[in-house]
Structure formats: C-alpha cells, structure tokens
Design a protein around this motif. Structure first.
Motif, PDB file in Angstrom:
ATOM      1  N   GLY A 242       0.841  -1.190   0.000  1.00 31.86           N
ATOM      2  CA  GLY A 242       0.000   0.000   0.000  1.00 31.86           C
ATOM      3  C   GLY A 242       0.875   1.238   0.000  1.00 31.86           C
ATOM      4  N   LEU A 243       0.670   2.116   0.971  1.00 25.66           N
ATOM      5  CA  LEU A 243       1.471   3.333   1.074  1.00 25.66           C
ATOM      6  C   LEU A 243       2.735   3.128   1.920  1.00 25.66           C
ATOM      7  CD1 LEU A 243      -1.377   5.956   1.636  1.00 25.66           C
ATOM      8  CD2 LEU A 243      -0.151   5.442  -0.498  1.00 25.66           C
ATOM      9  N   GLU A 244       2.803   1.986   2.586  1.00 24.96           N
ATOM     10  CA  GLU A 244       3.949   1.720   3.454  1.00 24.96           C
ATOM     11  C   GLU A 244       5.159   1.260   2.640  1.00 24.96           C
ATOM     12  OE1 GLU A 244       5.314  -1.242   7.130  1.00 24.96           O
ATOM     13  OE2 GLU A 244       3.365  -1.528   6.144  1.00 24.96           O
ATOM     14  N   LYS A 245       6.302   1.879   2.904  1.00 27.62           N
ATOM     15  CA  LYS A 245       7.555   1.494   2.239  1.00 27.62           C
ATOM     16  C   LYS A 245       8.656   1.347   3.285  1.00 27.62           C
ATOM     17  CE  LYS A 245       8.862   3.157  -1.756  1.00 27.62           C
ATOM     18  NZ  LYS A 245       9.277   4.109  -2.830  1.00 27.62           N
ATOM     19  N   LEU A 246       9.483   0.340   3.078  1.00 21.22           N
ATOM     20  CA  LEU A 246      10.641   0.176   3.944  1.00 21.22           C
ATOM     21  C   LEU A 246      11.768  -0.486   3.150  1.00 21.22           C
ATOM     22  CD1 LEU A 246      11.085  -3.019   5.248  1.00 21.22           C
ATOM     23  CD2 LEU A 246       8.738  -2.488   5.885  1.00 21.22           C
ATOM     24  N   ALA A 247      12.988  -0.353   3.655  1.00 23.53           N
ATOM     25  CA  ALA A 247      14.157  -0.948   2.994  1.00 23.53           C
ATOM     26  C   ALA A 247      14.767  -2.011   3.899  1.00 23.53           C
ATOM     27  CB  ALA A 247      15.189   0.129   2.681  1.00 23.53           C
ATOM     28  N   ILE A 248      15.186  -3.095   3.267  1.00 23.20           N
ATOM     29  CA  ILE A 248      15.903  -4.154   3.967  1.00 23.20           C
ATOM     30  C   ILE A 248      17.355  -4.122   3.494  1.00 23.20           C
ATOM     31  CG2 ILE A 248      16.146  -6.642   4.307  1.00 23.20           C
ATOM     32  CD1 ILE A 248      13.717  -5.627   5.674  1.00 23.20           C
TER      33      ILE A 248
END
Length: 316
Positions: free
Chosen positions: A59-65
């Motif tokens: 959705g609107l949530e973004k994160l980096a691994i």
C-alpha cells in the motif's frame, strides 16, 4: 584490487537473483510486501558499497531491507552495519532495517546482533539488528523449502564431503528453469571452491561446467588450465630436448670410438647402436663398449643393450 572471497561472491549473487529466499529467512516465510531490488548500492561518503538492498512496499507503506553477509563477526564489521544503516536511511528517506546473515559457523562462538558504544555505565548507546545464522536453517534448505540456498550447504558443515555436494546437485537439479538452474550451479561451484580442491570440483561438476563456460570462476579455471598446460608443455619440450641432445652426443662419441677402433668394419654396428634411444641404457652400455677387445664383443654388448631396452619398454 583484492580478489573477492568466493563465499561472499556467491551470497551476493543469490541475494540479487533469489531475494524471495532471503525474505523467507527474514520474515519467517510471511513477507506480504511487494519487492524491488535496488541495483545501485553505492554510498558516496566516500564511496561505500553494501551487499544487498531490497525495497518493500505494501500500500502506502515502504521500507528498505539492508542485508550484509559476514564471515568474520568482528567489531569493525559491527560498526559498518551501523554506518550503512544510517547512510541508507539518509539516502532513501524511509525506514531501513539491517539484517546480518552469517553463512558459516567456523571457529567462532558468538555472532553479535548489536553494535554498542560504551564510555561508562551511564554513557552508552547501541544499534541492534536481526542476525540470521544460516546453519540454523539447514533442514529448510535440504527439504527444498529454501532451494535457492542449496549452493550454500557446503558452508553448513565443518567438514563437507562429496555427499554434501551430491545433495546440492540433487536439489539444484529439481529447479525447472534452465537459466535459474545454471545460475545455482555456478554459485555452488564458486562457493565450494573455498572448501574443495579445484581438480576434484572440475571432475565432480564436469557436466555442469561444460554448460557454464562463461561463468567467471570457470573461465578462470580454463585460463589457469591452459596456462598450466602451456607451461607443462614447454617444460616437457625443454626436458625432451635436453635428453635428446645428451643421447645424440653419446651416440656420436661411441660411433667415433667404434670407427677409430674397428674402422669401416664397424659401419653396420654403428647403425645398430643408434637403435638405442633410452639414455639410461646407453649410459650403462658406454663403459662396457669402451673396454671391448673385439668387434664381436662390442656387437654382443649392443645387442644386450637393445634387449634390455625392449624389456623396459614392455614393463612401462
């Protein structure tokens, strides 16, 4: 430039080409984010490069691994994970979670999941991250659940054997896609080169290597083999030339002796003498010929030498 460790090289390739397996490790098979693998992992402060970065979105949530593979769990490496996390957070402007994957246990007892700076009891800070010890997932890899990590099975045993490689080969051959299967075999050979002798690997993966001639490590082996063959050929040619020179010199010396001692009568015997091609046999014969009292004695000595040479050739 320093040569890259084959394990580190193999891990980076798997992380780039098979991100789902690493997300399964990180999220315990429950990752419900959409994935984008960042190709540009350079950090210009000054230039630094991480192992792998995945961008996940739901959705609107973004994160980096941020994934780092580490063979030696030392203090310098812990500081690097902390630094990279901070730099990627600044560069990407989103939450960044750092994951450290330890691919082999080696002789180490502890595998840290925290970078801590402590000046005194009331003055300290820390940065923690998720640490994954790959050997804890051996059953999942062998069962095929994490089949893309099959090339890493050799790292999960202290003393891997041919049986370990046979298991890797069995798992990789279950992969239906030809390109993916070739990639996995390439990584398997690369990683195994750190634990096994090259000649053994070349024989064990003979069929696979034939299909992977463009792969870096195979190209390196081919070039090394060609160079080795060339050097061996040159050395063999040089030794053969030296032996031939010695042989011809001694034959000429004995021929001159026979001609001087027995004149034209020795011409047929000189032709028979040149049938001796074994330098050791000729060395054994020379002293006896020089002390021969008659042409019959010399003829008998040369015939004995030819019989000895024939016996040696049959036995070799």
């Amino acid at each position: 430039m320093a040569k890259e460790d084959p394990v580190d090289q193999g891990m980076k390739i798997l992380a780039r080409k098979h991100p789902k397996s690493f997300l399964d490790l990180i999220f315990s098979y429950k990752c419900d984010y959409n994935l984008n693998v960042m190709e540009d992992t350079v950090l210009n402060i000054p230039e630094k490069r991480s192992d792998s970065i995945y961008i996940l979105q739901k959705g609107l949530e973004k994160l980096a691994i941020h994934i780092d593979f580490q063979l030696v769990p030392g203090e310098k490496f812990l500081k690097r994970v902390f630094l990279y996390n901070a730099l990627f957070t600044e560069k990407l402007e989103m939450p960044v979670c750092s994951i450290v994957i330890y691919p082999e246990k080696g002789n180490y007892d502890t595998f840290p999941d925290e970078y801590r700076v402590k000046v005194k009891e009331d003055l300290q800070n820390s940065f923690s991250f998720k640490a994954i010890k790959l050997w804890d997932y051996r059953d999942e890899i062998e069962s095929g659940k994490l089949i893309a990590l099959a090339p890493l099975l050799v790292l999960l045993e202290k003393n891997p054997t041919r049986k370990t490689l046979e298991k890797e080969k069995e798992l990789i051959n279950k992969v239906a896609d030809n390109k993916e299967r070739s990639d996995l075999f390439s990584v398997a050979i690369t990683v195994a080169s750190r634990r096994f002798d090259r000649d053994f690997l070349y024989e064990f993966f003979k069929e696979e290597i034939h299909m992977l001639k463009e792969w870096d490590i195979v190209q390196e082996w081919i070039k090394e083999g060609e160079l080795k063959g060339k050097l061996e050929g040159e050395l063999k040619g040089k030794l053969e030339g030296e032996l031939k020179g010695k042989l011809e010199g001694k034959l000429e010396l004995i021929s001159k002796f026979l001609k001087t001692r027995f004149s034209l009568e020795s011409l047929k015997l000189q032709k028979k003498l040149h049938l001796i091609t074994n330098l050791d046999v000729l060395d054994e014969t020379t002293g006896r010929i020089f002390t021969s009292e008659s042409i019959e004695d010399a003829k008998s000595i040369i015939e004995e030498a030819l019989k000895l040479q024939e016996t040696i050739e049959k036995e070799s």
